[in-house]
Design a protein around this motif. Structure first.
Motif, PDB file in Angstrom:
ATOM      1  N   GLY A 228       0.794  -1.225   0.000  1.00  0.00           N
ATOM      2  CA  GLY A 228       0.000   0.000   0.000  1.00  0.00           C
ATOM      3  C   GLY A 228       0.819   1.264   0.000  1.00  0.00           C
ATOM      4  O   GLY A 228       0.276   2.364  -0.119  1.00  0.00           O
ATOM      5  N   MET A 229       2.129   1.140   0.147  1.00  0.00           N
ATOM      6  CA  MET A 229       3.004   2.305   0.099  1.00  0.00           C
ATOM      7  C   MET A 229       3.827   2.227  -1.180  1.00  0.00           C
ATOM      8  O   MET A 229       4.421   1.187  -1.485  1.00  0.00           O
ATOM      9  N   GLU A 230       3.865   3.298  -1.932  1.00  0.00           N
ATOM     10  CA  GLU A 230       4.536   3.291  -3.227  1.00  0.00           C
ATOM     11  C   GLU A 230       5.994   2.851  -3.086  1.00  0.00           C
ATOM     12  O   GLU A 230       6.737   3.358  -2.247  1.00  0.00           O
ATOM     13  N   GLY A 231       6.354   1.899  -3.909  1.00  0.00           N
ATOM     14  CA  GLY A 231       7.730   1.408  -3.904  1.00  0.00           C
ATOM     15  C   GLY A 231       8.038   0.408  -2.820  1.00  0.00           C
ATOM     16  O   GLY A 231       9.182  -0.029  -2.686  1.00  0.00           O
ATOM     17  N   ARG A 232       7.030   0.013  -2.046  1.00  0.00           N
ATOM     18  CA  ARG A 232       7.246  -0.925  -0.958  1.00  0.00           C
ATOM     19  C   ARG A 232       6.490  -2.225  -1.215  1.00  0.00           C
ATOM     20  O   ARG A 232       5.282  -2.226  -1.467  1.00  0.00           O
ATOM     21  N   GLY A 233       7.194  -3.327  -1.131  1.00  0.00           N
ATOM     22  CA  GLY A 233       6.569  -4.627  -1.333  1.00  0.00           C
ATOM     23  C   GLY A 233       7.614  -5.724  -1.263  1.00  0.00           C
ATOM     24  O   GLY A 233       8.799  -5.463  -1.051  1.00  0.00           O
ATOM     25  N   SER A 234       7.170  -6.942  -1.435  1.00  0.00           N
ATOM     26  CA  SER A 234       8.057  -8.097  -1.400  1.00  0.00           C
ATOM     27  C   SER A 234       7.700  -9.027  -2.555  1.00  0.00           C
ATOM     28  O   SER A 234       6.602  -8.958  -3.107  1.00  0.00           O
ATOM     29  N   ARG A 235       8.625  -9.901  -2.902  1.00  0.00           N
ATOM     30  CA  ARG A 235       8.372 -10.893  -3.940  1.00  0.00           C
ATOM     31  C   ARG A 235       8.181 -12.256  -3.280  1.00  0.00           C
ATOM     32  O   ARG A 235       8.882 -12.622  -2.333  1.00  0.00           O
ATOM     33  N   LEU A 236       7.196 -12.996  -3.804  1.00  0.00           N
ATOM     34  CA  LEU A 236       6.898 -14.339  -3.321  1.00  0.00           C
ATOM     35  C   LEU A 236       7.016 -15.326  -4.473  1.00  0.00           C
ATOM     36  O   LEU A 236       6.558 -15.052  -5.587  1.00  0.00           O
ATOM     37  N   SER A 237       7.618 -16.456  -4.201  1.00  0.00           N
ATOM     38  CA  SER A 237       7.605 -17.585  -5.130  1.00  0.00           C
ATOM     39  C   SER A 237       6.993 -18.743  -4.365  1.00  0.00           C
ATOM     40  O   SER A 237       7.506 -19.149  -3.317  1.00  0.00           O
ATOM     41  N   ILE A 238       5.864 -19.278  -4.856  1.00  0.00           N
ATOM     42  CA  ILE A 238       5.114 -20.301  -4.134  1.00  0.00           C
ATOM     43  C   ILE A 238       4.955 -21.533  -5.012  1.00  0.00           C
ATOM     44  O   ILE A 238       4.660 -21.420  -6.204  1.00  0.00           O
TER      45      ILE A 238
ATOM     46  N   ASN B 163      -3.126 -20.852  13.568  1.00  0.00           N
ATOM     47  CA  ASN B 163      -3.973 -19.821  14.183  1.00  0.00           C
ATOM     48  C   ASN B 163      -3.160 -18.754  14.911  1.00  0.00           C
ATOM     49  O   ASN B 163      -3.744 -17.860  15.537  1.00  0.00           O
ATOM     50  N   LEU B 164      -1.844 -18.822  14.854  1.00  0.00           N
ATOM     51  CA  LEU B 164      -1.018 -17.804  15.494  1.00  0.00           C
ATOM     52  C   LEU B 164      -1.061 -16.514  14.674  1.00  0.00           C
ATOM     53  O   LEU B 164      -0.757 -16.510  13.476  1.00  0.00           O
ATOM     54  N   LEU B 165      -1.445 -15.414  15.311  1.00  0.00           N
ATOM     55  CA  LEU B 165      -1.429 -14.117  14.636  1.00  0.00           C
ATOM     56  C   LEU B 165       0.014 -13.658  14.441  1.00  0.00           C
ATOM     57  O   LEU B 165       0.819 -13.686  15.374  1.00  0.00           O
ATOM     58  N   HIS B 166       0.331 -13.242  13.218  1.00  0.00           N
ATOM     59  CA  HIS B 166       1.687 -12.789  12.940  1.00  0.00           C
ATOM     60  C   HIS B 166       1.672 -11.710  11.865  1.00  0.00           C
ATOM     61  O   HIS B 166       0.723 -11.577  11.091  1.00  0.00           O
ATOM     62  N   LYS B 167       2.729 -10.912  11.843  1.00  0.00           N
ATOM     63  CA  LYS B 167       2.885  -9.827  10.879  1.00  0.00           C
ATOM     64  C   LYS B 167       4.371  -9.552  10.716  1.00  0.00           C
ATOM     65  O   LYS B 167       5.208 -10.155  11.407  1.00  0.00           O
ATOM     66  N   SER B 168       4.706  -8.648   9.817  1.00  0.00           N
ATOM     67  CA  SER B 168       6.098  -8.190   9.730  1.00  0.00           C
ATOM     68  C   SER B 168       6.106  -6.759   9.205  1.00  0.00           C
ATOM     69  O   SER B 168       5.236  -6.369   8.427  1.00  0.00           O
ATOM     70  N   ASN B 169       7.077  -5.979   9.676  1.00  0.00           N
ATOM     71  CA  ASN B 169       7.223  -4.589   9.244  1.00  0.00           C
ATOM     72  C   ASN B 169       8.078  -4.496   7.991  1.00  0.00           C
ATOM     73  O   ASN B 169       8.653  -5.475   7.522  1.00  0.00           O
ATOM     74  N   ARG B 170       8.169  -3.289   7.484  1.00  0.00           N
ATOM     75  CA  ARG B 170       9.005  -3.052   6.301  1.00  0.00           C
ATOM     76  C   ARG B 170      10.476  -3.237   6.634  1.00  0.00           C
ATOM     77  O   ARG B 170      10.890  -3.118   7.791  1.00  0.00           O
ATOM     78  N   ASN B 171      11.234  -3.509   5.610  1.00  0.00           N
ATOM     79  CA  ASN B 171      12.681  -3.640   5.767  1.00  0.00           C
ATOM     80  C   ASN B 171      13.308  -2.258   5.630  1.00  0.00           C
ATOM     81  O   ASN B 171      13.414  -1.715   4.533  1.00  0.00           O
ATOM     82  N   GLU B 172      13.719  -1.697   6.744  1.00  0.00           N
ATOM     83  CA  GLU B 172      14.312  -0.362   6.761  1.00  0.00           C
ATOM     84  C   GLU B 172      15.846  -0.415   6.752  1.00  0.00           C
ATOM     85  O   GLU B 172      16.505   0.610   6.903  1.00  0.00           O
ATOM     86  N   SER B 173      16.401  -1.594   6.603  1.00  0.00           N
ATOM     87  CA  SER B 173      17.845  -1.765   6.717  1.00  0.00           C
ATOM     88  C   SER B 173      18.518  -1.849   5.342  1.00  0.00           C
ATOM     89  O   SER B 173      17.852  -1.866   4.304  1.00  0.00           O
ATOM     90  N   GLN B 174      19.825  -1.935   5.375  1.00  0.00           N
ATOM     91  CA  GLN B 174      20.620  -2.122   4.158  1.00  0.00           C
ATOM     92  C   GLN B 174      20.769  -3.608   3.831  1.00  0.00           C
ATOM     93  O   GLN B 174      21.495  -3.956   2.901  1.00  0.00           O
ATOM     94  N   ARG B 175      20.106  -4.467   4.601  1.00  0.00           N
ATOM     95  CA  ARG B 175      20.235  -5.904   4.425  1.00  0.00           C
ATOM     96  C   ARG B 175      18.911  -6.499   3.932  1.00  0.00           C
ATOM     97  O   ARG B 175      17.846  -6.099   4.388  1.00  0.00           O
ATOM     98  N   ARG B 176      18.978  -7.453   3.037  1.00  0.00           N
ATOM     99  CA  ARG B 176      17.775  -8.148   2.596  1.00  0.00           C
ATOM    100  C   ARG B 176      17.304  -9.101   3.702  1.00  0.00           C
ATOM    101  O   ARG B 176      18.045  -9.410   4.633  1.00  0.00           O
ATOM    102  N   ARG B 177      16.059  -9.591   3.566  1.00  0.00           N
ATOM    103  CA  ARG B 177      15.532 -10.595   4.484  1.00  0.00           C
ATOM    104  C   ARG B 177      14.779 -11.642   3.684  1.00  0.00           C
ATOM    105  O   ARG B 177      13.624 -11.464   3.307  1.00  0.00           O
ATOM    106  N   TRP B 178      15.486 -12.735   3.365  1.00  0.00           N
ATOM    107  CA  TRP B 178      14.885 -13.834   2.633  1.00  0.00           C
ATOM    108  C   TRP B 178      14.598 -14.974   3.601  1.00  0.00           C
ATOM    109  O   TRP B 178      15.344 -15.216   4.560  1.00  0.00           O
ATOM    110  N   ALA B 179      13.509 -15.692   3.327  1.00  0.00           N
ATOM    111  CA  ALA B 179      13.137 -16.828   4.166  1.00  0.00           C
ATOM    112  C   ALA B 179      12.433 -17.875   3.316  1.00  0.00           C
ATOM    113  O   ALA B 179      11.719 -17.550   2.356  1.00  0.00           O
TER     114      ALA B 179
END
Length: 310
Positions: free
Chosen positions: A88-98, A235-251
């Protein structure tokens, strides 16, 4: 005399259970693994049931992580089958491969291994099958956020009657607060399923209810090093914030469903298919880095939980 002995034993059991619940509810569920004697204890199972998650450290060894990371980074098929999910924020998002089926490449071997799939079987209490896996690519400075949600909030819509499902979240990179690590509401798995709806281009839990839950349950930031695994209940509620760092976060995430919970609705996600588990040694023995035959990659239009685009 006999009644006092029995009462004393019952009291001791109650006291032990109470202490266990207080301890597991008031501390982050983290355990260190032994590669030479990898086993899931009753305490780990109790923690998973009460808190909704358990973190096992060093599940994948350094050597195994080197292989897995190399395969993921060098495999163009995973990236070419990914799609972009904005927050919802311009230029902010993630890529998913499923993908729906584990396959025989190293990502599939990891998903079929005893310390991933076998552990989930013990935590969920019975035979599981592979529901799907995904690679989440949250890049430095641009990686987007994900709203509060339960996985069962939308897996329920796929025809899964029971919340007998869970996910193994494998850290490829270090995950911390700076680069948008997962946040979980400890114990929220015991709330049951919450209604979900569209939040921007994602599917999220009812915001009013989540705001009330936040007054009662603690938020844990799941900090992981490469090779650590978070096993969490659907059923565990979970979320994640934007990546504000110089490092990627892949999982790398692999989701599992109990064999007894075969969905009654035909859906892109698999119905019960026996999982051919492999010993942990198969990870280092695997030499297939690139053959993605039969994995069944998901197209953005198939994923009803997000508004994805190539």
């Amino acid at each position: 005399m006999m009644s006092r002995v029995l009462l004393s034993a019952a009291s001791k059991r109650l006291l032990f259970t109470t202490r266990l619940r207080i301890r597991t509810f008031s501390s982050i569920s983290s355990y260190h693994c032994s590669q030479t004697n990898f086993r899931i204890t009753d305490e780990m199972k109790a923690t998973f049931s009460f808190n909704g998650y358990v973190i096992l450290r060093h599940v994948l060894t350094l050597e195994e992580m080197v292989k897995l990371k190399e395969a993921i980074e060098q495999n163009g098929t995973l990236k070419s089958n990914s799609y972009y999910v904005g927050d919802g924020m311009e230029g902010r998002g993630s890529r998913l491969s499923i993908w729906c089926n584990p396959g025989h490449d190293i990502t599939g071997i990891v998903a079929r291994s005893e310390k991933i799939a076998g552990t989930m079987e013990q935590l969920l209490g019975g035979e599981v099958y592979h529901y799907h896996s995904k690679l989440i690519m949250k890049e430095a400075l641009t990686g987007g956020s994900f709203v509060w949600h339960q996985d069962y909030g939308y897996w329920y819509q796929n025809g899964c009657l029971f919340p007998d499902m869970g996910t193994a979240f494998i850290a490829i990179d270090r995950c911390d607060e700076d680069n948008g690590c997962l946040q979980v509401l400890r114990g929220s798995n015991r709330l049951g399923r919450i209604e979900h709806g569209r939040v921007g281009g994602q599917t999220g839990a009812d915001a009013n209810r989540v705001n009330e839950i936040l007054k009662h349950l603690p938020v844990d930031h799941v900090v992981l090093d490469p090779g650590d695994v978070l096993y969490f209940h659907c059923n565990l509620l979970h979320k994640s914030n934007r990546n504000e760092s110089q490092r990627r976060r892949w999982a790398l995430l692999s989701a599992y469903n109990r064999a007894s919970n075969d969905p009654f609705i035909r859906h892109p996600w698999p119905t019960y298919t026996p999982l051919n588990k492999v010993p942990n040694s198969a990870i280092l023995q695997c030499t297939n880095y690139t053959d993605m035959t039969g994995k069944g990659f998901v197209e953005p239009a198939m994923d009803k939980t997000v508004e994805g685009k190539r």
